[in-house]
Write an enzyme that holds these catalytic residues in place. Sequence first.
Site, PDB file in Angstrom:
ATOM      1  N   HIS A 126       0.962  -1.311  -0.166  1.00  0.00           N
ATOM      2  CA  HIS A 126       0.012  -0.067  -0.009  1.00  0.00           C
ATOM      3  C   HIS A 126       0.818   1.236  -0.139  1.00  0.00           C
ATOM      4  O   HIS A 126       1.867   1.397   0.760  1.00  0.00           O
ATOM      5  CB  HIS A 126      -0.643   0.123   0.957  1.00  0.00           C
ATOM      6  CG  HIS A 126      -1.878  -0.766   1.473  1.00  0.00           C
ATOM      7  ND1 HIS A 126      -2.156  -2.023   1.599  1.00  0.00           N
ATOM      8  CD2 HIS A 126      -3.306  -0.469   1.107  1.00  0.00           C
ATOM      9  CE1 HIS A 126      -3.058  -2.598   1.508  1.00  0.00           C
ATOM     10  NE2 HIS A 126      -3.973  -1.617   1.138  1.00  0.00           N
ATOM     11  N   ASN A 157       7.923  -3.782   3.295  1.00  0.00           N
ATOM     12  CA  ASN A 157       6.561  -3.578   3.672  1.00  0.00           C
ATOM     13  C   ASN A 157       6.166  -3.803   5.129  1.00  0.00           C
ATOM     14  O   ASN A 157       5.475  -3.068   5.657  1.00  0.00           O
ATOM     15  CB  ASN A 157       5.738  -4.168   2.631  1.00  0.00           C
ATOM     16  CG  ASN A 157       4.494  -4.066   2.662  1.00  0.00           C
ATOM     17  OD1 ASN A 157       3.893  -3.089   3.245  1.00  0.00           O
ATOM     18  ND2 ASN A 157       3.526  -5.025   2.458  1.00  0.00           N
ATOM     19  N   ASP A 256      14.829  17.704   0.103  1.00  0.00           N
ATOM     20  CA  ASP A 256      15.625  17.925  -1.187  1.00  0.00           C
ATOM     21  C   ASP A 256      16.329  16.703  -1.699  1.00  0.00           C
ATOM     22  O   ASP A 256      16.254  16.646  -3.096  1.00  0.00           O
ATOM     23  CB  ASP A 256      16.867  18.910  -0.564  1.00  0.00           C
ATOM     24  CG  ASP A 256      16.303  20.410  -0.705  1.00  0.00           C
ATOM     25  OD1 ASP A 256      15.328  20.822  -1.289  1.00  0.00           O
ATOM     26  OD2 ASP A 256      17.073  21.185   0.232  1.00  0.00           O
ATOM     27  N   ASP A 265       8.626  18.336  -7.598  1.00  0.00           N
ATOM     28  CA  ASP A 265       8.824  19.503  -6.487  1.00  0.00           C
ATOM     29  C   ASP A 265       7.711  19.284  -5.370  1.00  0.00           C
ATOM     30  O   ASP A 265       6.513  19.497  -5.728  1.00  0.00           O
ATOM     31  CB  ASP A 265       8.458  21.002  -7.201  1.00  0.00           C
ATOM     32  CG  ASP A 265       8.768  22.029  -6.278  1.00  0.00           C
ATOM     33  OD1 ASP A 265       9.001  21.827  -5.201  1.00  0.00           O
ATOM     34  OD2 ASP A 265       8.282  23.232  -6.645  1.00  0.00           O
TER      35      ASP A 265
HETATM   36 MN    MN Z   1       9.733  21.647  -2.884  1.00  0.00          MN
END
Ligand code: MN
Length: 288
Positions: A126, A157, A256, A265
């Site tokens: 899942h 998992n 990041d 992003d």
């Molecule tokens: Mn971002």
Amino acid sequence: MKPSVFRITSLVLLLALAGGCAKDAPAPVPGLAPDATRDGHLALGNPSGATTNPTNYTNYLLSKSQFALSYHRDKGKPNWVSWHLSRAWLGSAPRQDNFAADAELPAGWFRATSSSYTGSGFDRGHNCPSADRTGSVADNSATFLMTNMMPQAANNNQRTWVGLENYCRTLVSQGNELYIICGSYGSGGTGTNGYATTIAGGNIAVPSNCWKVVVVLPEGSADASRVTSSIRVIAINTPNNQTLAAAWGSYRTSIDAIEAATGYDLLSAVSSAVQATIEARVDDGPTS
Ligand code: MN
Ligand code: MN
């Protein structure tokens, strides 16, 4: 005659409304705000700019009431799944275990079924966990749609991954609401039958990595605006194999680093200045 009938009718209506309110109001939990809500799954952003255009077969947006995801037709699995978690999503519906093909995929696309992973050596892992959607049978069933699954090594998992899933619900029980985004990328993992790059006759790609990002907010409203540089965020990036450590905390990384690995992003609805701060941080808080 008319005014008194009106008054009696109004009284009956008011009593009915009062009764209805009392019945629907969530039971207050000591120490927690009594107003937990179900909020939008993409309130902090759409990590890959997924769209509902069916020609967008590598980054197709499926927006369900229980979670939102970006689906890759030729990988037969989601790129990422994003969901809001608060007490408002948690109830007493039992685990349904009703794995099923997702009829919302565009016509003609490969649809994984409940048996597509059988004998592959990988779990039907899942993304949005069953235990995060227990408010109703329908909510829990949605988590068993195969578009919410990735081929995941059992030891990932059932040990490492489930550990962070459980900790997320601990954070909710402590008065928080969460935005959780997770996904998988890369090619090739090692399950109980050894290494593989695909399963289901080549229709489902086996990822090399499974990652998750958790944004922790005290219960409240206008969530995106409350994401400041001082809030807790947790990010992990785990190898999809049988030899990983059981402790999820050892896989903590920065958002990041996950953005660099995936090209997404994350948290794009948050101001750039706040993103720059919280996405560079590696969590060192409690893990249980
Ligand atoms: Mn971002
Ligand atoms: Mn909220």
